[in-house]
Every structure is written in C-alpha cells, then in structure tokens.
Design a protein around this motif. Structure first.
Motif, PDB file in Angstrom:
ATOM      1  N   ALA A  74      36.522  59.691 -10.010  1.00 12.12           N
ATOM      2  CA  ALA A  74      37.653  59.802  -9.080  1.00 12.12           C
ATOM      3  C   ALA A  74      37.794  58.526  -8.262  1.00 12.12           C
ATOM      4  N   ASP A  75      36.672  57.989  -7.800  1.00 11.96           N
ATOM      5  CA  ASP A  75      36.712  56.761  -7.006  1.00 11.96           C
ATOM      6  C   ASP A  75      37.326  55.608  -7.804  1.00 11.96           C
ATOM      7  N   PHE A  76      37.031  55.547  -9.095  1.00 10.20           N
ATOM      8  CA  PHE A  76      37.655  54.521  -9.943  1.00 10.20           C
ATOM      9  C   PHE A  76      39.176  54.615  -9.842  1.00 10.20           C
ATOM     10  N   TRP A  77      39.693  55.847  -9.950  1.00 17.91           N
ATOM     11  CA  TRP A  77      41.149  56.010  -9.915  1.00 17.91           C
ATOM     12  C   TRP A  77      41.708  55.743  -8.529  1.00 17.91           C
ATOM     13  N   LEU A  78      40.955  56.049  -7.498  1.00 18.41           N
ATOM     14  CA  LEU A  78      41.398  55.732  -6.139  1.00 18.41           C
ATOM     15  C   LEU A  78      41.545  54.217  -5.979  1.00 18.41           C
ATOM     16  N   VAL A  79      40.602  53.469  -6.498  1.00 16.48           N
ATOM     17  CA  VAL A  79      40.687  52.004  -6.439  1.00 16.48           C
ATOM     18  C   VAL A  79      41.894  51.509  -7.232  1.00 16.48           C
ATOM     19  N   GLN A  80      42.178  52.133  -8.375  1.00 24.61           N
ATOM     20  CA  GLN A  80      43.324  51.714  -9.181  1.00 24.61           C
ATOM     21  C   GLN A  80      44.637  51.920  -8.432  1.00 24.61           C
ATOM     22  N   LEU A  81      44.652  52.864  -7.513  1.00 26.46           N
ATOM     23  CA  LEU A  81      45.852  53.136  -6.720  1.00 26.46           C
ATOM     24  C   LEU A  81      46.009  52.188  -5.536  1.00 26.46           C
ATOM     25  N   ASN A  82      45.000  51.394  -5.235  1.00 27.75           N
ATOM     26  CA  ASN A  82      45.020  50.504  -4.080  1.00 27.75           C
ATOM     27  C   ASN A  82      45.241  49.069  -4.569  1.00 27.75           C
ATOM     28  N   THR A  83      46.485  48.623  -4.543  1.00 29.52           N
ATOM     29  CA  THR A  83      46.812  47.308  -5.103  1.00 29.52           C
ATOM     30  C   THR A  83      46.267  46.152  -4.274  1.00 29.52           C
ATOM     31  N   THR A  84      45.684  46.433  -3.121  1.00 30.37           N
ATOM     32  CA  THR A  84      45.069  45.354  -2.343  1.00 30.37           C
ATOM     33  C   THR A  84      43.664  45.037  -2.816  1.00 30.37           C
ATOM     34  N   ARG A  85      43.123  45.867  -3.676  1.00 26.95           N
ATOM     35  CA  ARG A  85      41.752  45.661  -4.170  1.00 26.95           C
ATOM     36  C   ARG A  85      41.772  44.741  -5.379  1.00 26.95           C
ATOM     37  N   SER A 127      50.224  54.752 -15.122  1.00 25.08           N
ATOM     38  CA  SER A 127      51.208  54.673 -14.040  1.00 25.08           C
ATOM     39  C   SER A 127      50.552  55.152 -12.746  1.00 25.08           C
ATOM     40  N   PRO A 128      51.122  54.803 -11.604  1.00 21.89           N
ATOM     41  CA  PRO A 128      50.568  55.319 -10.347  1.00 21.89           C
ATOM     42  C   PRO A 128      50.517  56.853 -10.316  1.00 21.89           C
TER      43      PRO A 128
END
Length: 188
Positions: free
Chosen positions: A58-69, A78-79
């Motif tokens: 889940a954390d992997f996908w959370l990071v994928q949603l944060n374009t500042t990372r 897709s988002p």
C-alpha cells in the motif's frame, strides 16, 4: 520464527519475500523500489493474511500518488488505479493487523492518504511512542505535520530523530529532508 510471528506471518516463504522487500527499501540501486514492491506482492500472494506485506505494498502506491516524491511515477497506472491499489492493500492490512499498534499504523497511513491529517497525526504519534526507531513511520508523521504546519511538534520529532541520524543513514536522510524541505532549513 519469532521474527516471522512478530510481523504477522507463519509462512517462511512469505516472510523471506517480505524481508527481501524491506532490504530493498534501504537500497538506492536502480530498480530497488520496484523490486521491493514485487517482493511485497509475492509475500501477499503467499500469505493473504500478512498485514505487514499488504501495508508495504500500500505504501508503494501511496508514494506513486505523490508526484513530489522522486520515487513516484514508477508505473503506468492511472492515479485512479493507484488509489484503488492503495485502498485495497491498506484495507487488507487493517483487517489483518497482528497487533493493536500495527492496526493504528495502518489506519494512520489510510488517514494520511485521505487527508484526515489530525487523525493521521494522532495515530502515528501513538505508534511512534511504541516504535521510536521506525524511520518510515516518522517520515509519515513528519509529512502530516508539514501539511498542518505544526512546526513545533515537527521540531520536537527532529530533536528526537537526531541521535538516530548520527547512527543510521535512513534516519540521517529523513532528518535532512524533513528539516530542509519543510520545517527548519538551518537544521539541515
């Protein structure tokens, strides 16, 4: 076996996959993040009740949603799909949490994603009190504190993180990043 039980699985194969994923998170080698995610997915498949593996995925996908990372954008999802992937995995982590503290951490991660920031802070502070050396958790907590501009508590956490930063590379990286990007550039 105690370490396996401590993270919530009885499957040797699932535990080995999970440990490989965790080890990969500490690497800065090209492809390490993607490889770690694949190991977490393998652990989930081997033990569908392995909450810690669900949470790391889940954390992997959370990071994928944060374009500042810097480690976002690693998939073609897709988002909307990334958000669904996160929700599916974090809900499984919550449902299968091995301990109350684990469950608080997983609920804190979900609250952070849903921008229920005060709830995320409360839950993650409770977990941080039980697990003061958990750098990944402290990173989430510092992120939420930044979103809410709670610089006083953020500075307190950075003070507590400093002794670890002197000994552990990942703690030093978190300390510098949090101090520089959000809280106190002079500390960085």
């Amino acid at each position: 076996l105690a370490a396996m039980a401590g993270v919530g699985t009885r499957s040797v194969e699932a535990y080995q996959a999970y440990i490989r994923g965790v080890a990969g998170l500490a690497s800065d080698a090209p492809g390490a993040v993607e490889s770690s995610y694949a190991w977490f997915e393998k652990a989930r498949a081997l033990d569908p009740e392995f909450a810690a593996a669900h949470a790391q995925a889940a954390d992997f996908w959370l990071v994928q949603l944060n374009t500042t990372r810097t480690n976002s954008g690693l998939t073609d999802a897709s988002p909307e799909q990334a958000a669904r992937n996160f929700s599916e995995r974090i809900d499984l982590a919550i449902a299968n949490a091995a301990t109350v503290t684990d469950g608080q951490g997983y609920r804190g991660l979900k609250a952070l994603r849903e921008l229920r920031l005060r709830e995320a802070i409360e839950l993650n502070r409770a977990v941080a009190a039980a697990r003061p050396g958990d750098v990944q958790l402290l990173g989430r907590l510092l992120e939420a504190l930044t979103y809410t501009s709670d610089y006083a508590l953020g500075s307190e956490l950075l003070d507590g993180l400093w002794p670890q930063a002197l000994l552990r590379e990942e703690a030093a990286t978190l300390h510098v990043n949090a101090a520089h990007r959000h809280l106190d550039k002079a500390r960085a």
